[in-house]
Design an enzyme around this catalytic site. Structure first.
Site, PDB file in Angstrom:
ATOM      1  N   GLN A 221       0.833  -1.206   0.000  1.00 30.62           N
ATOM      2  CA  GLN A 221       0.000   0.000   0.000  1.00 30.62           C
ATOM      3  C   GLN A 221       0.867   1.256   0.000  1.00 30.62           C
ATOM      4  O   GLN A 221       0.344   2.359  -0.131  1.00 30.62           O
ATOM      5  CB  GLN A 221      -0.905   0.016   1.235  1.00 30.62           C
ATOM      6  CG  GLN A 221      -1.934  -1.092   1.249  1.00 30.62           C
ATOM      7  CD  GLN A 221      -2.839  -1.073   2.469  1.00 30.62           C
ATOM      8  OE1 GLN A 221      -3.062  -2.099   3.070  1.00 30.62           O
ATOM      9  NE2 GLN A 221      -3.379   0.081   2.849  1.00 30.62           N
ATOM     10  N   CYS A 369      -9.051   2.359   8.826  1.00 25.92           N
ATOM     11  CA  CYS A 369      -9.119   3.190  10.027  1.00 25.92           C
ATOM     12  C   CYS A 369      -7.946   4.149   9.993  1.00 25.92           C
ATOM     13  O   CYS A 369      -6.893   3.810   9.484  1.00 25.92           O
ATOM     14  CB  CYS A 369      -8.996   2.253  11.230  1.00 25.92           C
ATOM     15  SG  CYS A 369      -8.425   2.981  12.741  1.00 25.92           S
TER      16      CYS A 369
END
Ligand code: CDP
Length: 784
Positions: A221, A369
């Site tokens: 990521q 989150c």
């Protein structure tokens, strides 16, 4: 016959996702699709024990299997100083074990073979002589005097305590509590759960022994940050490392850390001189890679008799597993948990957090989150629910009474966040109206008279997404900014290169739309590229919903940079002064005579063919954007449940979700994000638990034990929106990717508590399974 004008892809247009063409035709290019000539395969031998000293490792049988090229152990890595690696939180983590294993599933040795099945079979033949040690599986036990020392290899580490961290003003908070009419308390546990992307983690490491170039295809990521960390850890020159994140099948925070498998495959490719592929299987992903949450939370809320929240006090105990590997900004040991005052105007707050090592896999990733905001949002929303029950107030009314008011923005919270914009009452009112809240309350009262259990859960979350600014937020020392590079070709088509990296969020569509809005080039003509460190500008990557707030802002800013240059070229083409040139949706024209115009495509061509004297050729640029603040999306979620007193089964009858993420670039994509987030929130609230027995065996290592919600059990979502632009974001957008996972668990649990609160049941920890509900009802004498 009405003729539909095709959508050009401006902001606000729900155009179809460009990337879906290849995904739905099976033409995506995921990590396991990559096959290189001569490629070898790696399999990991993992520890069956949670805590055990390694007496010896016998690799003879494994090495003898035809097709096995090498067996890598910790001892071999130690010779190259690679047996340990740094974590994202400044701790160290074993790559392959040299002394003792510290969690079940830990990487002990690796087999490299010509075939993945041979590698796997051979890995099972590695014989390890373990001396089993007592395992510590809760942070409470870990911190007891005399508990087995997990990190005995760390100099100066005499117990299992990792950190103590505080935020807010203790004295002011104590004062608020001293003045309070009432204090409402809640002890709750946000259990360990797992992001579970459908594609597991993997790498193809290809190091060319002749040139020294390392091409690492990785499920990452954050490819740029990973390249820098690889350079530092492995001592490879950074310019020789190219990380390519191909299509990624979901990340949700699980693909932020650097895992031992990546390091061993890279070292093996370096030593053997051939490409090495490692792809973990489902159980490996579930037992050993980035967990989330595992926070024990104690909250106290000080209130006046009128229901005003005066202060908030929170104590946290975090179970970090065997290595402190949370992915979070360095300054904040409990991530951004201290946004715990949520949507409410609370004058004083104080948070104390402690972290402990246990014999579990390392965790603390930001699963959909923003660095622990999910735990914070859950705690405050559960506390407000319990305050409403104790004070016999309506849960919507107590929130309306305490919301930060629209005129208070920008609002500085008691723990130091500056909320950019918000209109909480508007979002709540819309949700209440959509649900028919007041009518349902009447139905609930009728049902209660008949002994039936119905609940209406309310949660009004505020999120904090889009880290930096870089001076406050960093990952492993790297400042959190992001970047966009835009090249407009002579024919008016463009390539946009970004430092962020989609894992399915639709960046190829939505970021092109920002260019469309700013420059007028249709989204179909803008190719978006991400995930290749050689060919995209440096950025910190995609997690914590930061792509739109930071990468999206960089895209708008670089487009504007190009527009400024284009304006000069247009003035030259139109033989007018630059001051008289106006721009509207891809057209430059002379003020007052709109017929005299040039399109962005005309201007792009001129940038390579007909420039004003002295101007540099080309139409391209790059912007590194350091945001002045984060963005604060918010919303109100309402859930209606019916509970069966005979079985404890909870049925979600309805769910209304009103979200405000500022300006929506592509409303369809945003709704998709919210649907996905609500589904994950539903799974966390009702179904999912990674737990451990006393010996540290992980009891959630496959999808029959760890349940992902499917279309079968997921409720229908009714959605609504309000739009409160972010004042500091160039296009007014806020992040949205994780809002629904942050906000929804509390709404689901509050619905259950709302149904049973009158029986004296004020807490059931997630996952709220039917056996737990029945047990609570039974204790209260209300089960059938
Ligand atoms: O960082 P990540 O991509 O996970 O999250 P995000 O920035 O919240 O974006 C998720 C997706 O929703 C992207 O395709 C965004 O461009 C899109 N989005 C949008 O269309 N409008 C917004 N206000 C926020 C996000």
């Amino acid at each position: 016959m009405a003729v539909e004008t095709p959508l050009k892809g401006n902001i606000g247009d729900s155009i179809r996702r460009k990337e879906d063409d290849r995904f739905i035709r099976g033409r995506g290019n995921y990590l396991d699709d990559i096959v290189l000539p001569g490629m070898l395969h790696m399999s990991i031998h993992r520890s069956p024990f949670a805590h055990a000293r390694i007496k010896s490792i016998n690799t003879e049988a494994a090495s003898a299997v035809p097709g096995v090229i090498a067996v890598v152990t910790g001892a071999l890595l130690a010779q190259h100083k690679l047996a340990w690696m740094p974590t994202l939180s400044g701790d160290t983590q074993a790559v392959l074990v040299t002394d003792k294993v510290r969690f079940q599933g830990q990487e002990v040795a690796c087999v490299i073979a010509t075939d993945p099945y041979v590698a796997r079979d051979a890995a099972s033949l590695i014989e390890v002589d373990y001396e089993v040690l007592p395992a510590v599986v809760s942070p409470q036990n870990a911190l007891k005097p005399g508990a087995p020392l997990i990190r005995d290899e760390k100099e100066g580490q005499t117990n299992n305590h990792i950190y103590h961290w505080e935020a807010g003003d203790k004295a002011k908070t104590d004062e608020a509590f001293a003045k309070a009419d009432r204090v409402v308390k809640l002890d709750t546990f946000y259990p360990r759960c797992h992001p579970s992307p459908l594609e597991t983690c993997g790498i193809v490491a290809d190091i060319n022994s002749a040139t020294g170039h390392a091409t690492l295809y990785m499920t990452s990521q954050a490819p740029h940050a990973h390249r820098t960390l690889f350079a530092i850890v492995a001592g490879l020159p950074e310019q020789n490392i190219r990380i390519i994140s191909p299509d990624i099948g979901g990340g949700f925070g699980n693909k932020v850390p650097i895992y031992p498998g990546y390091v061993v495959a890279t070292a093996a490719s370096l030593l053997i001189g051939k490409p090495v592929k490692w792809v973990e299987d489902r159980s490996e992903n579930l037992i050993s890679t980035g967990f989330a949450r595992d926070f024990h939370m104690s909250g106290e809320m000080a209130l006046s008799n009128e229901g005003r929240i005066l202060g908030l006090r929170v104590k946290l105990l975090s179970d970090n597993g065997a290595f402190y590997a949370d992915a979070q900004p360095t300054k904040f040991k409990a991530g951004l948990f201290h946004i715990v005052t949520g949507s409410y105007d609370v004058a004083a707050a104080h948070v104390e957090a402690d972290g402990a090592y246990t014999n579990k896999a390392p965790g603390g990733v930001a699963y959909r989150c923003s660095f622990r905001v999910t735990e914070a949002s859950y705690l405050i929303e559960r506390l407000v629910e319990n305050a409403a029950i104790e004070m016999k107030m309506d849960p919507a009314d107590i929130r309306l009474k305490n919301f930060i008011k629209p005129e208070q923005f920008p609002y500085t919270s008691a723990t130091g966040f500056e909320y950019d914009s918000g209109d909480y009452p508007r979002a709540m009112q819309l949700a209440l109206d959509k649900l028919g809240y007041r009518e349902l309350r009447k139905e609930q009262a009728e049902k209660r008279k008949k002994g039936e259990l119905m609940g209406i859960g309310v949660a009004s979350f505020t999120e904090v997404v889009g880290a930096g600014p870089g001076k406050h937020y960093d990952i492993a020392g790297l400042r959190m900014f992001d970047s966009a590079e835009l090249r407009v070709h002579p024919t008016g088509k463009a390539i946009l290169k970004l430092g962020v990296k989609s894992q399915g969020q639709g960046h190829e569509t939505t970021f092109a739309q920002i260019v469309t809005e700013e420059l007028g080039i249709p989204a179909a003509d803008v190719e978006v590229q991400e995930g290749d460190t050689d060919n995209t500008p440096y950025g910190l990557g995609t997690y914590a919903s930061r792509s739109t707030p930071v990468g999206g802002a960089a895209t708008a800013m670089v487009s504007r940079k190009l527009r400024d240059k284009a304006k000069k070229i247009a003035a030259h083409l139109l033989e007018a002064s630059e001051a008289d040139i106006e721009f509207d949706h891809g057209k430059f024209f002379v003020r007052g005579s709109p017929s005299k115009s040039k399109t962005i495509q005309d201007v792009a061509f001129a940038a390579y063919t007909n420039l004003p004297d002295g101007m540099e050729a080309g139409l391209e640029g790059v912007t590194y954007y350091d945001p002045p603040n984060m963005t604060y999306p918010f919303g109100t979620y309402l859930v209606v449940v019916d509970i069966d007193r005979g079985t404890g089964q909870v049925k979600v009858r309805r769910m209304v979700a009103v979200d405000d993420c500022g300006v929506r670039i592509n409303p369809m994509v945003v709704e998709g994000q919210i649907h996905g987030g609500l589904t994950e929130g539903f799974g966390i609230a009702f179904m999912q638990l990674i737990t451990f027995d006393e010996e540290g065996n992980c009891l959630g290592s496959n999808f029959t034990d760890y349940l992902l919600p499917t279309a079968w059990e997921t409720p229908k979502f009714e959605m609504g929106e309000t739009v409160t632009p972010s004042p500091h974001h160039p296009i007014g957008a806020k992040g949205v990717g994780e809002s629904a996972t942050v906000g929804s668990p509390a709404a689901f649990v509050n619905a259950v508590i709302d149904a049973v609160g009158h029986l004296g049941i004020t807490n059931i920890d997630m996952p709220v399974t039917s056996d737990k509900v029945w047990e609570a009802l039974n204790k209260a004498g209300a089960a059938e």
